[in-house]
Design a protein around this motif. Structure first.
Motif, short mmCIF file in Angstrom:
data_model
loop_
_atom_site.label_atom_id
_atom_site.label_comp_id
_atom_site.label_asym_id
_atom_site.label_seq_id
_atom_site.Cartn_x
_atom_site.Cartn_y
_atom_site.Cartn_z
N PRO A 1 0.81 -1.22 0.00
CA PRO A 1 0.00 0.00 0.00
C PRO A 1 0.85 1.27 0.00
O PRO A 1 0.46 2.27 -0.61
CB PRO A 1 -0.82 -0.13 1.29
CG PRO A 1 -0.92 -1.60 1.52
CD PRO A 1 0.41 -2.14 1.09
N HIS B 1 0.62 4.07 -2.84
CA HIS B 1 0.38 5.49 -2.53
C HIS B 1 1.41 6.38 -3.21
O HIS B 1 1.06 7.39 -3.84
CB HIS B 1 0.42 5.70 -1.02
CG HIS B 1 0.47 7.14 -0.61
ND1 HIS B 1 -0.63 7.97 -0.66
CD2 HIS B 1 1.50 7.91 -0.18
CE1 HIS B 1 -0.29 9.18 -0.27
NE2 HIS B 1 1.00 9.17 0.03
N ILE C 1 -4.92 2.14 -3.70
CA ILE C 1 -4.34 1.54 -2.51
C ILE C 1 -5.20 0.36 -2.09
O ILE C 1 -6.37 0.53 -1.76
CB ILE C 1 -4.23 2.57 -1.37
CG1 ILE C 1 -3.30 3.71 -1.79
CG2 ILE C 1 -3.73 1.90 -0.09
CD1 ILE C 1 -3.23 4.84 -0.78
N ASP D 1 -7.16 -2.34 -0.11
CA ASP D 1 -7.67 -2.43 1.26
C ASP D 1 -7.95 -3.88 1.59
O ASP D 1 -7.65 -4.79 0.81
CB ASP D 1 -8.90 -1.54 1.45
CG ASP D 1 -10.07 -1.94 0.56
OD1 ASP D 1 -10.08 -3.07 0.03
OD2 ASP D 1 -10.99 -1.11 0.38
N ARG E 1 -3.53 1.66 5.13
CA ARG E 1 -3.13 2.46 3.97
C ARG E 1 -1.61 2.55 3.87
O ARG E 1 -1.07 3.42 3.20
CB ARG E 1 -3.74 3.86 4.03
CG ARG E 1 -5.23 3.88 3.66
CD ARG E 1 -5.80 5.29 3.70
NE ARG E 1 -5.18 6.19 2.76
CZ ARG E 1 -5.53 6.33 1.49
NH1 ARG E 1 -6.53 5.60 1.01
NH2 ARG E 1 -4.92 7.19 0.70
N GLY E 2 -0.91 1.63 4.56
CA GLY E 2 0.53 1.52 4.40
C GLY E 2 1.35 2.42 5.29
O GLY E 2 2.55 2.60 5.06
#
Length: 360
Positions: free
Chosen positions: A32, A36, A42, A44, A349-350
């Motif tokens: 992710p 981004h 991204i 999930d 989200r990383g």
């Protein structure tokens, strides 16, 4: 340019290959973040779950086998491109994705399939180690015949509304029911650090078969999202360890095994429900290792059972457990990163800096 290579198709190809190898859950942070930075979609928890349900596991190496060959054997059997040959035949790859060679993935695989390098590597594995490459990297039909399941399940529920992750194939088969579902309902024992949880394991009788250990405060804001390998390793080597489940907002080593659920989101210090559990609460864990579906839910207490919805409301009404706080030794730059990544979307989200979200 890099943006011609790092595309949505390339990101999904990486997720597919990860599933086929049964790779480390740490990719859930790395990929992710890459997506981004590249301006891609991204992934999930729904994306990860979908792909892991679609893609067969084809590789037999440490730590989940079925035969624990050293990972170098997978390299000698053809490695990533060999696995991709099988995946392309299943139609699971975007072959038109551009690669760093300047050719498409499909063109690279055309070359690999007939390359001298492939032939040399596979022959050497047979001659030196006496092992057929097809015993390390299976065809999809052979993987199916041997009953090899996909690796990762992404449970959600009122404890993990954003998601969590477990290597379902690493749960001891002897504690999985005949219908291939792992079920564990029990009282929780809560800890605000891995150190405290390890101390409890060392104290005779403190942790027993049937317990569910909750380690909260191990996410980005608590410890920088530490790797809790000491704890999973200890459980692996205790005689009753397979009968103990672990739920945490920290992450795990790629070699962790057992009913260990990490990456629980939101993390405790971001107000996540995991930080509101109390000793004696009853939690229900369900993981269907065949369908790759699962849930982590607080269901009240022995005296006052609750539905999932009621449990969610009770957790929402509670304050965070006392003692859940950032590690005293957490450097200032890590604390700043943790605050910014929370605003940017957090673990799923990383753990990135999303400038637009931060400035909004």
């Amino acid at each position: 340019t890099a943006r011609d290579i790092l595309t949505d198709k390339a990101i999904e190809n990486a997720m597919v290959i990860h599933a086929a190898f049964g790779g480390s859950t740490n990719l859930l942070l790395h990929l992710p973040a890459i997506a981004h930075a590249a301006g891609c979609h991204i992934p999930d928890v729904r994306d990860w779950s979908r792909i892991n349900k679609e893609v067969p596991r084809l590789v037999s190496v440490l730590p989940i086998g079925p035969v624990n060959y050293p990972t170098v054997f997978a390299f000698m059997a053809g490695g990533v491109p060999e696995v991709m040959l099988h995946l392309r035949r299943l139609g699971l790859l975007h072959e038109d994705a551009l690669t760093v060679t300047g050719a498409t993935l499909g063109e690279n695989l055309d070359w690999w399939e007939h390359s001298e390098r492939r032939a040399i590597l596979r022959k050497r594995l047979e001659e030196v180690d006496g092992l057929s490459p097809d015993e390390v990297i299976f065809t999809p039909d052979e993987a199916r015949r041997r009953g090899i399941g996909s690796t990762v399940t992404f449970p959600t529920g009122n404890i993990a509304p954003e998601g969590s992750v477990v290597k379902s194939t690493a749960i001891d088969p002897s504690v999985i029911d005949a219908d291939k579902v792992f079920r564990h309902t029990g009282k929780v024992k809560t800890f605000t650090s891995e150190k405290a949880a390890i101390a409890a394991l060392k104290e005779h009788g403190r942790i027993v078969a049937g317990d569910i250990m909750i380690v909260m405060g191990g996410g980005p804001k608590g410890t920088g999202m530490e790797e809790t390998y000491q704890l999973t390793s200890a459980l692996k080597h205790l005689p009753f360890g397979k009968h103990v489940s672990l739920i945490t907002d920290a992450r795990f080593s790629g070699v962790s095994t057992g009913a260990c659920f990490g990456h629980v989101g939101p993390e405790a210090l971001a107000g996540g429900p995991i930080g509101k559990l109390r000793d004696g609460d009853v939690v229900e864990i369900v993981v269907d290792t065949e369908k790759l579906e699962g849930s982590l839910n607080f269901i009240g207490t022995e005296e006052e059972p609750l539905s999932y919805e009621e449990g969610a409301r009770v957790l929402a009404s509670r304050s965070m457990q006392e003692g859940v706080e950032p590690d005293a030794d957490l450097p200032d730059d890590t604390r700043l990163w943790a605050a910014l990544q929370e605003v940017s979307g957090g673990t799923w989200r990383g753990n990135v800096y999303d400038v637009e979200r931060i400035l909004a």
